[in-house]
Write a protein that holds these residues in place. Sequence first.
Motif, short mmCIF file in Angstrom:
data_model
loop_
_atom_site.label_atom_id
_atom_site.label_comp_id
_atom_site.label_asym_id
_atom_site.label_seq_id
_atom_site.Cartn_x
_atom_site.Cartn_y
_atom_site.Cartn_z
N THR A 124 -14.05 4.96 -8.66
CA THR A 124 -13.40 3.95 -7.83
C THR A 124 -11.93 4.33 -7.74
OG1 THR A 124 -12.65 2.51 -9.62
CG2 THR A 124 -14.90 2.18 -8.84
N GLU B 85 -3.93 2.95 1.88
CA GLU B 85 -3.59 3.08 0.47
C GLU B 85 -3.01 4.45 0.14
OE1 GLU B 85 -3.11 1.30 -1.94
OE2 GLU B 85 -4.05 -0.61 -1.40
N GLU C 257 -7.01 -8.94 -4.66
CA GLU C 257 -7.24 -8.19 -3.42
C GLU C 257 -8.70 -7.81 -3.27
OE1 GLU C 257 -4.78 -7.32 -5.58
OE2 GLU C 257 -3.07 -8.06 -4.44
N ASP D 18 0.82 -1.22 0.00
CA ASP D 18 0.00 0.00 0.00
C ASP D 18 0.85 1.27 0.00
OD1 ASP D 18 0.97 -0.20 2.55
OD2 ASP D 18 -0.98 -0.20 3.55
N HIS E 65 -17.00 -0.83 4.13
CA HIS E 65 -16.48 0.12 3.17
C HIS E 65 -17.47 1.22 2.87
CE1 HIS E 65 -12.70 -1.77 2.05
NE2 HIS E 65 -13.32 -2.91 2.29
N SER F 212 -8.55 1.04 -3.92
CA SER F 212 -8.99 0.16 -2.83
C SER F 212 -10.50 -0.04 -2.83
CB SER F 212 -8.53 0.75 -1.48
OG SER F 212 -9.00 2.06 -1.34
N THR F 213 -11.16 0.27 -3.94
CA THR F 213 -12.62 0.17 -3.97
C THR F 213 -13.08 -1.25 -4.29
OG1 THR F 213 -12.67 2.43 -4.81
CG2 THR F 213 -14.71 1.19 -4.93
N HIS F 214 -13.75 -1.88 -3.34
CA HIS F 214 -14.32 -3.20 -3.57
C HIS F 214 -15.64 -3.03 -4.33
CE1 HIS F 214 -12.04 -5.63 -0.33
NE2 HIS F 214 -11.29 -4.66 -0.81
N CYS G 24 -12.54 -8.32 -10.51
CA CYS G 24 -11.79 -7.88 -9.34
C CYS G 24 -10.37 -8.42 -9.39
CB CYS G 24 -12.45 -8.39 -8.05
SG CYS G 24 -14.10 -7.76 -7.83
N THR G 25 -9.49 -7.71 -8.72
CA THR G 25 -8.15 -8.25 -8.50
C THR G 25 -8.22 -9.28 -7.39
OG1 THR G 25 -7.59 -6.68 -6.77
CG2 THR G 25 -7.18 -5.97 -9.04
N GLU H 35 -11.37 -12.36 -0.76
CA GLU H 35 -11.34 -11.08 -0.06
C GLU H 35 -12.74 -10.49 0.11
OE1 GLU H 35 -8.91 -8.96 1.43
OE2 GLU H 35 -8.01 -10.96 1.55
N VAL I 73 -10.38 -5.82 -5.27
CA VAL I 73 -10.59 -4.44 -5.71
C VAL I 73 -11.08 -4.44 -7.15
CG1 VAL I 73 -9.36 -2.29 -6.22
CG2 VAL I 73 -8.88 -3.54 -4.11
#
Lengths: 86, 212, 464, 965
Positions: free
Chosen positions: D837, C455, D676, C393, D874, D840-842, D673-674, D864, D678
């Motif tokens: 986004t 982040e 992670e 991050d 979130h 870090s946006t899920h 999504c990745t 995740e 995201v």
Amino acid sequence: MILIPCPHCGPRNASEFAWKGEHRPRPDPARASPAEWRSYLYHRANPCGWTTEVWFHRAGCRRYVTVERHTLTNEVRRAVPAGGER
Amino acid sequence: MPEALSPLARSAVRPPGPTQVMGGWEVSTRVSTSSLWLADVSPLAKVLVRAEPGAGVAARLGVGHGRARRRADGVLVVGSGPGEWLLVGPPGSASLLAGEVEVERGEGFASVVDLTHGRALLRLTGPTAPMVLAKLCPVDLSDRVSPNLVAFRSFLANLATDVVRDDLDGSRSYLLHCERPSGQYLYDVLIDAGAEWGIEPTGVFAPPAKET
Amino acid sequence: MALASSAWTEPTGFTGTGGREKDGVGSTKAESRGARLGRVARAVGEATRPRRYSAGALVAHGVTGRPWRPAWRHHELGSTYDAVIVGAGVHGLATAYHLARDHGVRKVAVLDKGYLGGGSSGRTSGIVWSNYLTPEGVRFYDRSLRLYGELSGELNFNVMFSPRGHLTLAHSDASLRAMRWRAEVSKLHGVDSEVVGPEEVRRLVPLADVSSRARYPIMGALYHPSGGTVRHDAVNWGYARAADALGVEIHQGTEVLAISTAGDRVTGVTTNRGEVSTPVVVSCTAGWASLVSDMVGLSMPIITRPLQAAVTEPVQVLLDAVVVSGTLDVQVSQTDRGELVLGASPDPFASYSMRGSLEFTEEVAGRVLQLMPSVAPMRLLRQWSGLCDITPDLSPIMGPTPVEGFLVDVGWGTNGFMAGPAAGQAMAELVATSRTPELMAAFDLARFAEGRLVEERDAAGVGH
Amino acid sequence: MTATARREARRLPRQPGEVIDRDRRFEITWCGRPFPAYPGDTIVSALAASGVRAFSRSSRYHRPRGILTASFHDPGCTVQVGGEPNVRGAHRRAEPGMVVSPQGVWPSLGVDLKAVSQLVGPLMGAGSQYKTFMKPVALLPAYQQVRKRLANGGRLPADPRPACYDKRYAHPDVVVAGGGPAGMAAAVAAARAGAGVMLVEEEYELGGHLRWGGPDELAALAQLRVEVESEAGIEVLTNSVVTGRYEGNWLAIVQRPAPGGPIEAGGPQAVVERLVKARARSLVVAPGLIERPYVFEGNHRPGVMLSTAVRRLINLWAVKPGEEAVVLTANSSGDAAVADLQRAGVEVVRVVDARRGGGIVRALGPARSRRQRAREALGGGLEAVLLLGGAGGVGGVELPGGERLECDLLVTAVGWTAPTSLLDMAGDRPFYDERAARFLPGGRLAEGVLAAGGIAGDGPLDQMVEQARAIGRLAAGQRGEVPASPREGHPALFRSSTHGMVDYSGDVSSRDLVAAVREGYDSIELAKRYTTATMGPSQGKLEVANAVAVVAEATGRTMDETGTTVWRPPYAPISLGALAGPRHEPVRRSPMQAWHEAHGAEPVVEGQWVRPGHYGDPEAEVLGVRHAVGLMDVTPRGKLDLKGPDVPKLLDLVYANRWAGRAEGAVGYGVMCTEEGVVLDHGVTGRVGPAHYLMSTTPAGEATVWEWLESWLQTAHPEWKVHVTPLTAAFASIDVAGPRSRQLMERVVEGVDLSPEAFPHMEVRRGSVCGVPGCYMWRLGSTGELGYEVNVPASYGLFVWETLMDRGADLGVGAFGVEAQGVLLLEKGHLMVGQDTDGSTHPFAASLDWLVELDKHDFAGRPELVGPGRGGGHQRLVGLQPLDPALVPPEPCLIVEGEATISGRVTSSRRSPTLGRSICLGLVAPHLATPGTVVTVVLPDRTRVGARVMEHRAHFDPEGVRLRA
């Protein structure tokens, strides 16, 4: 400039490739604990010495290649197709 | 009911004048007399074939990654990648070439995509052509490493480009092949890089008219 | 006083006093390099506290020709310390200084395998700024920038802090949005940061090509007037001198080979100059962080990547502000001597090699010329690299670890130099009180296992 | 005439090896006055021939500086030539009309006010800048302004002329760095062994030290030149330097033009400098040796020269370096200099032979009487200053025991430095050889790197040439023995009993280095950094050995223990222009981009794509779509062709929702999504054949998604039968949107039933458009209106676009650009990845919950997104409307609670022409996401305004009635 012996194209400048990080098998998501999964996501061996990593030959054959490289000298001793020979 | 139209096809590269329409394509009819010339040959049919190693079609195409061969009918078969071939044929022949592969595919998984409109195709010809490319491309173009009918993909002026050495009557010649939206960029870069050797643009009636 | 313990287990409240342990006995091995250096230092003149620096002292020394006392001393390696700090860069030295000054913990050894300030702290381009993206980041770097502003007086050592202004250029609507976001977060936290238009960029950077013909037109910039440069070597030396004066021992040429533990608890370190027992080891080792953590069997979310920089020949000064472009991935400033200092993001792959690459200089030159075409005739004189410890991050890792007594202040990536003073202060407080200061609480190692990433990727990826 | 004659007072009669062409005299300008020069002269040799002694002032104390080495590295001969700063005047050839001026002096070289810094010199010892001005902080900027005025380099041109820099790649078998006798011999031997050779020489001609030697050397040189010229396999680059060696013998060679023209004739524009990037099988490093200055008081004075400098001046340019000389010699180069001086008519007052224990103490300034005499002879004034170097020139020398000799030239020959830079870059570490009194290569070389000539050892010329030939054959891949090179003894002379300059360009003396050591900066690296020794423009080539010697002496360590500083690339300076080369920044244009620009579109660059921003009135473009029909060029939208029986498996893995079992013609929308969790990208995928799908991505996501798919296929599932081919470029994509779009499509489409029943929303068809077969039509509605995305084979893109414009004229068709599209999407509440986004946006935060099917066994990012504490807590993406409908908050503005708690931000914000008010999307904390909540938005000027959270993200037609029409 590091020369990567692409198993498909022969030796090529590293700038043709994208570095994709250390080679890490993906854990089985059904069985991995949250801690194992996050370790897979974030933790790295980061050795000073020989390491196995994945490069993508972006400007060449567009194949993923598994490369053994020494992180202090940047010497490359082996490069094979990432998913094994097809 | 829509009325009948005759569609006009254009290359990504602005044709140097004069131009005319041939076979539905707007093409240049300029003729260069320079020993080093650059032609836009994008109207040629380009068909991408992909097949797994065991597939019957791989054997029929008869050339491996990194090499090209000229078939008796004039079609250029380029081994453009591992398990990848590019067929370059006369304008308008794409569906014919694709159909041929479909018919001959035989065993194994294979696929065909027409890239005629997706790529720009240029031909650079002349004894100093390798020197022009040496300003732009990191690959060794000497005869020892890159003899006639060698094929590779690398950077040309920071653009991923397919290069096929395809000498014309013994004169050094390269087919250069990139994504269509960057065709004009590649063309302009080559004209700039070739200036010190007197490069000139030429149209379809110059030496590339022999192209099939 | 309380020394650090692990927040991962119940605090055991190890206590000790600086003067309790016996003084270290001399090494019985063949005379080490450090000992030889010590002999040299003694030959030069037995040092005690160095004389204060001032214009008056400068004149006095100049007129009399009397030599200055050494800024720091050489020592035999002791057998016991209250804390051992690994890495004599800005983080390690600042931590030692604050331990001694703020908390009276003076039996501290700072070990470095090379010479002091010879790692990343000696290789940075010395640029400081604080208009990051996350509130945690803005608060931390703002503290550090304020400390830099007072550092010359504090250390009695001119670190050449020069708040000449810091500009992050935007070449697209998307990057302009990112700049505004950072400006808004910064302003909310009292950090001066504003988005300015191309005309203002032209005024601040007359060299910049602000024409719209450019392939990457300058559409505006994030202007941070209090950002600027610091003479990085001077920061290392100033901290070292001040820490030495407070009794901290700095051991150059002293490489940590192993960290010994009993159970899950640190007991000492083995060095090339002998063994040392200590309850606390603080790793301030930047690019080598993974290798030091490996010594206690701790895996880290870090990769090491070289960060390169280059410097040109001098020309008459033309560029006041520090100019950064994220899109073009370049950073440029001009020293008082007239040299252009050029930087970019870390190399695109993990490596411990510090040899530098041609592609870096080619790319960085190309990008600078996109921004400032008129500097094309300037010649590059030298390139170098340092090693960065990059986290997922791009925020640091500070605080305790599952190994009791093993504390980390790592993962700073390209931002370590800026953070040095505040990190030193915060780490010293942690070591001395066992309490994690609020300022660094968000940067704990556990955040990765717990999915609480901070982040900073949209801001910290460039402009180190 | 007399002035010109006087100005060539120091030009000697013709010399056997001279490189000047006496038949073609021309003039150059120095300090505003004309001076004669010949082709072959350097700037400095031409001026020295007219008696000029000082060419610059030193950086710290602003003392006059003259010739020291008469070569590229000469630290005192850096001058400004026209608009070019920092020109090496002792290397750069004079050219007719050159305007040369000194650098960094004010107001002039003769009277430099900055020289007042000499007065405070004793107070300005090493590190003094760290010891003052700590407080008050307020004074710092003023102090720095003063320091800045003291910066030394040249000036950049105020109005830069675009210069031509060039780059090229080369693949020689062997590169030989250095064109002296060893380099020439190695190149010839390698070429004879069949190798392609690139022979690179820093000077304008091959030959190295043979060029300024006697008859034997000149004869040997002639022979070697014939050999080189007769080998077709050797490419000779002169005025060029191998400036860096990187992994795998990747070599950077800087090539500078010959005087009077471009690197090769015939080019349209003179190339200023070229970077050759060579991948060589072997590198032979043969740079010769660099003569080392001697450290003693006054060694900075104009008139103190190295033996090679006087030999070069006399033999190459026929310049008499002085009138009365004292020579300190420790080797044959010094002896040869004595002979040359005598032949040139210089009175050699004394030869001090260090091999017999002789030495010097210090150089003295000119005696008053002598200065007076000279001034009278020259008529005083500026002339005298220019020619004598002010009061700074050498007037004499003091020997041990106090004897003083008058002289205007003091020559030293005290030893050599091996420039091991390229070897160091190849992994070697030099060691100090006591006997030879210099650092030598350590012999730990990377494969394919060899050293030849003086850098490797000593010995007579023919022996060195033989050894170089053996090395050349080795470099060419032949086997063979290389004879060992002998090492001759040499007295170790670094510093006399006095202190003097170590680093000429940085004005760092041995006294500074000793002081630094005493202050604790007692390793070479610390001392170097504290004093800045070796960090100036000569890159340490002249100074490093002396710096090591002084530090070694001060610390009581040996030279070897002290070590050298690391030589870092580049070995020779290289311009930023050459490193950058011609600008090669690929751009991408759709087939219709020329049409857009011809119709007034503002081009905007998004990544590599050049796109139409708007055509003058984006609000009208929006209303055109809402009320009639609009066309937008969406060619950059990513398009991937997926073929094979296992495509559904791949889709199920990369998308968060389910894909198996969709019918032909069906289109689905999905989010990727990745790992992670995201949001990576989003888009639609349609099934166009039994085992054939087309996937669309965002313009920026095309390459990322393609590599993402390939990584799954190549590394995780090589057994799956799927072929992915990017087709973004193969089709021109046109959004036909608006209530009249079906009417327009019916006029041009063949083979597809466009009725809403036969071709409903979220379906794809293949047919012919405007007579072009093989087009795909997608019924999508991102604008919220009835619409079709038409994919046309790219070559026909312009034809179809123009035909649609033509056929739709009566329907009110118009083009709309990126700006109008953004408003249309925002009116419908559609998110833009990367804007609404971030990293870090899920998908939950993006309010795409309905696209996440967690009951699937696996998909990228799933781990995740499942389970407590993962993916939860979130922010949420919501529709927002400012309470003041006229207020359009800039993107982004923060949403806060209390004083400084950030609870979200406005991510997209526009005025909606359709609704006549401002509309926004924003990410807000979960507890603020309830419709009706009024959140606090902070504007850039710190005022706070309210905005209401809306029930729907879509501000317009939330039920989607219009797009299903």
